[in-house]
Design an enzyme around this catalytic site. Structure first.
Site, short mmCIF file in Angstrom:
data_model
loop_
_atom_site.label_atom_id
_atom_site.label_comp_id
_atom_site.label_asym_id
_atom_site.label_seq_id
_atom_site.Cartn_x
_atom_site.Cartn_y
_atom_site.Cartn_z
N SER A 112 26.32 42.83 -8.17
CA SER A 112 26.58 44.56 -8.19
C SER A 112 25.65 44.82 -9.26
O SER A 112 25.74 44.26 -10.37
CB SER A 112 27.77 44.83 -8.07
OG SER A 112 27.70 45.62 -8.06
N GLY A 153 30.12 41.94 4.59
CA GLY A 153 30.75 40.74 4.89
C GLY A 153 30.27 40.53 5.87
O GLY A 153 29.62 39.50 6.94
N TYR A 206 35.48 44.57 -13.15
CA TYR A 206 35.03 44.12 -12.19
C TYR A 206 33.35 44.21 -13.00
O TYR A 206 32.32 43.10 -12.41
CB TYR A 206 34.51 45.54 -11.49
CG TYR A 206 33.81 45.60 -10.03
CD1 TYR A 206 33.99 44.64 -9.30
CD2 TYR A 206 32.18 46.66 -9.92
CE1 TYR A 206 33.21 44.80 -8.50
CE2 TYR A 206 31.77 45.93 -9.01
CZ TYR A 206 32.23 44.96 -8.01
OH TYR A 206 31.94 44.91 -7.01
N GLY A 230 35.16 36.91 3.22
CA GLY A 230 35.03 37.86 3.36
C GLY A 230 34.26 38.71 4.33
O GLY A 230 34.31 40.07 4.79
N ALA A 231 34.87 38.15 5.09
CA ALA A 231 33.45 38.20 7.09
C ALA A 231 34.74 39.22 7.77
O ALA A 231 33.44 39.63 9.18
CB ALA A 231 32.63 37.12 7.25
N ASN A 232 34.73 40.19 7.49
CA ASN A 232 35.75 39.94 8.74
C ASN A 232 35.28 42.60 8.43
O ASN A 232 35.94 42.72 9.50
CB ASN A 232 37.58 40.64 8.51
CG ASN A 232 38.71 41.20 7.26
OD1 ASN A 232 37.81 40.60 6.12
ND2 ASN A 232 38.87 41.97 7.36
N THR A 233 34.94 42.75 7.30
CA THR A 233 34.90 43.84 7.15
C THR A 233 33.54 44.19 7.03
O THR A 233 33.31 42.93 5.52
CB THR A 233 36.02 44.53 6.50
OG1 THR A 233 35.71 46.06 6.80
CG2 THR A 233 36.43 44.10 5.39
N GLY A 234 33.06 45.24 6.25
CA GLY A 234 32.50 45.67 5.55
C GLY A 234 30.58 44.84 5.26
O GLY A 234 30.61 44.52 6.15
#
Length: 297
Positions: free
Chosen positions: A144, A26, A170, A20-24
């Site tokens: 989280s 990550g 979640y 998940g490294a393309n945004t936020g």
């Protein structure tokens, strides 16, 4: 002293895989590791977005397609990484979904449990043989503060087939992340090389909040500056867990501010429920059965 990105040791020669490294969070995690010399693999579902993210980073950064909602994709990604790397120093299980409407993965799992826990469980198991021979290697799994909310592993309805609550599902997935971390560490301790660590970002202002209830999205611009922090700060607990030489297996890192919502990273405590070994071991067995992935430890 407050730990910051400047405290990251030199990472040259180390290979880091970040989901998940393309945004936020990550993206910030991968960027910081690349800035400090690591060879970084952005493991992402959308390859085009991954390439765009990689273009904004310095250093040796590549993109690997990975859809955590598909066991077929997870196996294919692991096979690709075995073909391109002889060892991995850091596996950072960062990707996740939060509070979506009821959905299922390609394999029939509830989306949050399937992505946040089962997907990373399978990906880790399939890559662990690349980490075990590498001295100082680490698996860092992002949980989280929500692991405390309605916290339980509902073995009688893991996939929320009888009833579905976005928040409860979640919370279950984030509790599962911690239980996986602790059980993995006990198994890794017998090998003496790789360690398993957890982290959480506090409240970070990222796209992950897009499925929050409407009322929260409306008031977010007002309250966010008061109780949350930016993604680069939210990534610091993960970065410390991944790089601080003093980190020990089984630790959990989060922000040092009130409620662990924001601040600089420090070792924190998870809920009593997360330390239930009987539930951890049962969850491990169920996860192996559901994914078909057996660990080499």
């Amino acid at each position: 002293m407050k730990w910051t990105e400047r405290d990251i040791p030199e990472q040259k020669g180390r290979v880091a895989v970040v989901t998940g490294a393309n945004t936020g969070l990550g993206f910030e995690t991968a960027r910081a590791l690349a800035d400090h010399g690591a060879t970084v693999v952005l493991a992402v579902r959308d390859v085009d977005k991954g390439r765009q993210a990689a273009a904004r980073m310095s250093g040796d950064v590549t993109v690997q397609e990975l859809d955590l909602t598909s066991l077929e994709s997870i196996r294919a990604a692991a096979a690709d990484l075995h073909g391109t790397h002889t060892g991995i120093d850091l596996l950072i299980n960062n990707a996740g979904v939060m509070n979506p409407p009821k959905q299922i993965t390609r394999d029939g799992f509830e989306l949050q449990f399937g992505t946040n826990h089962l997907g990373h469980f399978a990906f880790t198991g399939l890559l662990l043989d690349l980490l075990l021979p590498v001295p100082g290697s680490r698996v860092v799994t992002v949980s989280s503060v929500a692991h405390r909310i309605r916290a339980a592993i509902h073995f009688d309805d893991l996939q929320s087939e009888r009833s579905y609550s976005r928040v409860a599902a979640y919370g279950q997935s984030k509790l599962a992340n911690l239980m996986f971390t602790y059980e993995l560490q006990r198994r890794l301790a017998l090998h003496g090389t790789t360690i398993s660590v957890a982290a959480h970002p506090g409240l970070a202002n990222t796209d992950l909040m897009r499925n929050s209830p409407a009322v929260l999205r409306v008031i977010a611009p007002v309250i966010a500056p008061l109780i949350s922090h930016k993604p680069d700060m939210g990534a610091l607990p993960t970065l410390r867990a991944a790089t601080d030489p003093d980190v020990r297996g089984g630790q959990y890192y989060g922000p040092d501010g009130m409620g662990e919502y924001r601040g600089h990273p420090k070792a924190v405590e998870s809920s009593p429920e997360s330390h239930d070994r009987t539930v951890q071991q049962r969850l491990w067995t169920v996860s192996e059965d559901l994914t078909g992935v057996k660990f080499p430890v």
